[in-house]
Design a protein around this motif. Sequence first.
Motif, short mmCIF file in Angstrom:
data_model
loop_
_atom_site.label_atom_id
_atom_site.label_comp_id
_atom_site.label_asym_id
_atom_site.label_seq_id
_atom_site.Cartn_x
_atom_site.Cartn_y
_atom_site.Cartn_z
N TRP A 277 0.83 -1.22 0.00
CA TRP A 277 0.00 0.00 0.00
C TRP A 277 0.86 1.26 0.00
O TRP A 277 1.78 1.39 0.81
N TYR A 300 -12.16 0.76 -11.02
CA TYR A 300 -10.99 1.54 -10.62
C TYR A 300 -11.01 1.91 -9.13
O TYR A 300 -10.25 2.79 -8.73
N GLY A 301 -11.86 1.27 -8.34
CA GLY A 301 -11.93 1.65 -6.93
C GLY A 301 -12.41 3.08 -6.83
O GLY A 301 -13.46 3.43 -7.37
N SER A 318 -7.50 1.91 -4.28
CA SER A 318 -8.35 0.75 -4.03
C SER A 318 -9.21 0.93 -2.79
O SER A 318 -10.23 0.26 -2.65
N ASP A 319 -8.82 1.80 -1.90
CA ASP A 319 -9.66 2.06 -0.74
C ASP A 319 -9.36 3.47 -0.24
O ASP A 319 -8.36 4.08 -0.64
N THR A 328 -2.87 1.00 -4.71
CA THR A 328 -2.30 -0.33 -4.89
C THR A 328 -2.19 -0.62 -6.37
O THR A 328 -2.83 0.03 -7.20
N ALA A 330 -3.31 -2.48 -9.49
CA ALA A 330 -4.63 -3.01 -9.81
C ALA A 330 -4.53 -4.51 -10.00
O ALA A 330 -3.56 -5.04 -10.53
N SER A 334 -11.33 -7.54 -5.34
CA SER A 334 -12.28 -6.48 -5.02
C SER A 334 -11.56 -5.29 -4.43
O SER A 334 -10.73 -5.44 -3.54
N PRO A 335 -11.86 -4.09 -4.89
CA PRO A 335 -11.22 -2.91 -4.31
C PRO A 335 -11.70 -2.66 -2.89
O PRO A 335 -11.12 -1.86 -2.19
N PRO A 338 -8.72 -4.19 -0.13
CA PRO A 338 -7.42 -3.88 -0.71
C PRO A 338 -6.30 -4.77 -0.17
O PRO A 338 -5.30 -4.95 -0.85
N SER A 341 -5.74 -7.19 -2.65
CA SER A 341 -5.60 -6.78 -4.05
C SER A 341 -4.15 -6.56 -4.46
O SER A 341 -3.87 -6.16 -5.57
#
Lengths: 394, 394
Positions: A277, A300-301, A318-319, A328, A330, A334-335, A338, A341
Amino acid sequence: MHFTPTNIEDLPTPCCLIDKAKMQRNIARLSAHIGNLQCTLRPHVKTHKSIEVTQTIIDAGNVKGITVSTLKEADYFFKHGMDDILYAVGITPNKIAHVAQLIQQGCDLTVVIDNEDMLSLIFEKMAQHNCVFKVIIELDTDGHRSGVNPHTDTLISIAKHISNSAHAKFEGVMTHAGESYACFTEKAKQDMAAQERDLTLHAVKRLFEEGIHCNTVSIGSTPTAFAVDQLDGITEVRAGVYVFFDLVMAGLGVCDVDDIAMSVLGTVIGHQKDKGWVITDAGWMAMSRDRGTADHVQDYGYGLVAPSSSHNTRYIMSDANQEHGIITAASNASPETPSESQSKSTDGIFTHFPAAKAVEILPNHACATAAQYSHYYVVENGVAVDKWHSVTGW
Amino acid sequence: MHFTPTNIEDLPTPCCLIDKAKMQRNIARLSAHIGNLQCTLRPHVKTHKSIEVTQTIIDAGNVKGITVSTLKEADYFFKHGMDDILYAVGITPNKIAHVAQLIQQGCDLTVVIDNEDMLSLIFEKMAQHNCVFKVIIELDTDGHRSGVNPHTDTLISIAKHISNSAHAKFEGVMTHAGESYACFTEKAKQDMAAQERDLTLHAVKRLFEEGIHCNTVSIGSTPTAFAVDQLDGITEVRAGVYVFFDLVMAGLGVCDVDDIAMSVLGTVIGHQKDKGWVITDAGWMAMSRDRGTADHVQDYGYGLVAPSSSHNTRYIMSDANQEHGIITAASNASPETPSESQSKSTDGIFTHFPAAKAVEILPNHACATAAQYSHYYVVENGVAVDKWHSVTGW
């Protein structure tokens, strides 16, 4: 007000950037298309709420008035010289005094209605003011939101009531095919554009047969405005987000990611190395909570880090927390989760995004993101050359 | 500024309401709890960004300074007399000049860091200003977001660097257990509160063994602040959303729906009778795009219509456009597909929500909703008795 040109790395963060050249290109594209179809635009200024952006649209030509989504926008744009305004959200009695004030000051303001029960309530308020209110009927041409079904008796009944009122003037019809935001193929967008136009023209014809003339016949959404190929009988097209575009529009194929003219600038505040992250100071307050690409093939979150020649990996937000964003690499995870991810390709993320680095993030939905800011930095060739103000709230 | 008391049905819509009695009750509840544990509060004012709300918190007692999420909040609250401020988002070099300005004006402002690489970059900027910067280390006690792992050498190394700097003063440690927003049982919240506290105290102990004293030991989130049962060694607790609460907090069992002190007031603009939809002028701009209850047992869409003795059915804002909200009877259908969320019990919806009716909607996430407004109407017994201003943006 004088603005000292500033390298974008020296701007306070988070902030909102407009790429001027891309914005001008986007604006010119729709102006030319609508001009080629011998029609005019009534741009929806809710996207940017900025007089400078609006002036750029007007300068590109084929513009007749503006569309607003709040009376505060109407106040602001009227103060800045725009005097032909459509307030495109159904009018209510508690707004009539405000509307009257604008009309009495010389603003050619039109209001919208789609509900027969509302008529007597607003007529009662209108009677308290010494002016005539232009009223347009909203049509439902796609089942998306508001509007009168163009095939119903209600349409005729509302139009007659308005025409017969001492306080209101019947102006015409309008519709917005919001369902075009679910049209992922060219065919789907073209069909939706034809449906939006043809059902509107059907309403116009039915009203004409009752002796009621539509001075204004207004349609539009960004996807249908670009997809429509013939506008005979339509007096104006409304669209808003096309000036900036965004990841939702790119996902629908209305533009490329490279056309997106608005971004949020954040600064890297830290790294969580075991999770892959990068944390920035641009959180959901800076991007908005919009997750408009959640149901797209490319999710794209909260946003996409602007593609760069310096990295091949695709990085997304992502969050997010209120003032923290998590960037993050890609992946297909699921975003919303994270922590899962991260992919093997994240090894370079901390090299690409070292502490204090400025990061540009493209928004899912430009209207939602823009509204988080009271000003934009206007960027040319990597330098902020101007600061444009906007209006927010109600 | 004098405000003329106004019945809420006469307010312009959409607008944001604060139920003063509920807010005072919520504030008193946490002040008493933290006071009973012999500790003090440093309320996070990001939730409301309002000096009047902050003053109400201070009046309830046990308060030591405030927490902010932006330097614009710091400016605003310092201007209004708050001079003990923690800026709780990781500091970056491009903000040091702004921080220095506040310190030089007499603000006791503390900044946060969790990244070793950032140290030299901020020290370089700090050296350009003639003041000492108080710096706190953020700890990661729940894997949620930012912060240094309390078990690592990095913690000691960053603290030593700060202590040895000519420009910075090491102030202590802070953490925020954001993962408490996923704690749905009392046990889970109590465990998270204990973890947040104990890992923080572990970091304090490790620093003490290295000869480094923590003047400030700061923890908190709304769920853990209420769940914690012992605070020895902790100097302050931070929390924000507890002043208003919201549907997310109700879903976590931290409060009841009836405790929610903030709502959005909209007006019915129309009906789509064949779909069971009531349309209001409060869309996602008025509520924010927050869908915080999406993964709760009770998913309220964009918000819950305030429960009323006049109807037994539960109504939610099942979908929204920028300035349009769609109210439907709640069902188990996905709120993303409101056309399917109508139930047999919607027959009365048009009776309960006729054209022009004022509708009060409780938000998923009060921080996100509040930030959409520049002012709140303060309501007592159904009458707006005051208008409080807030600060937005950066």
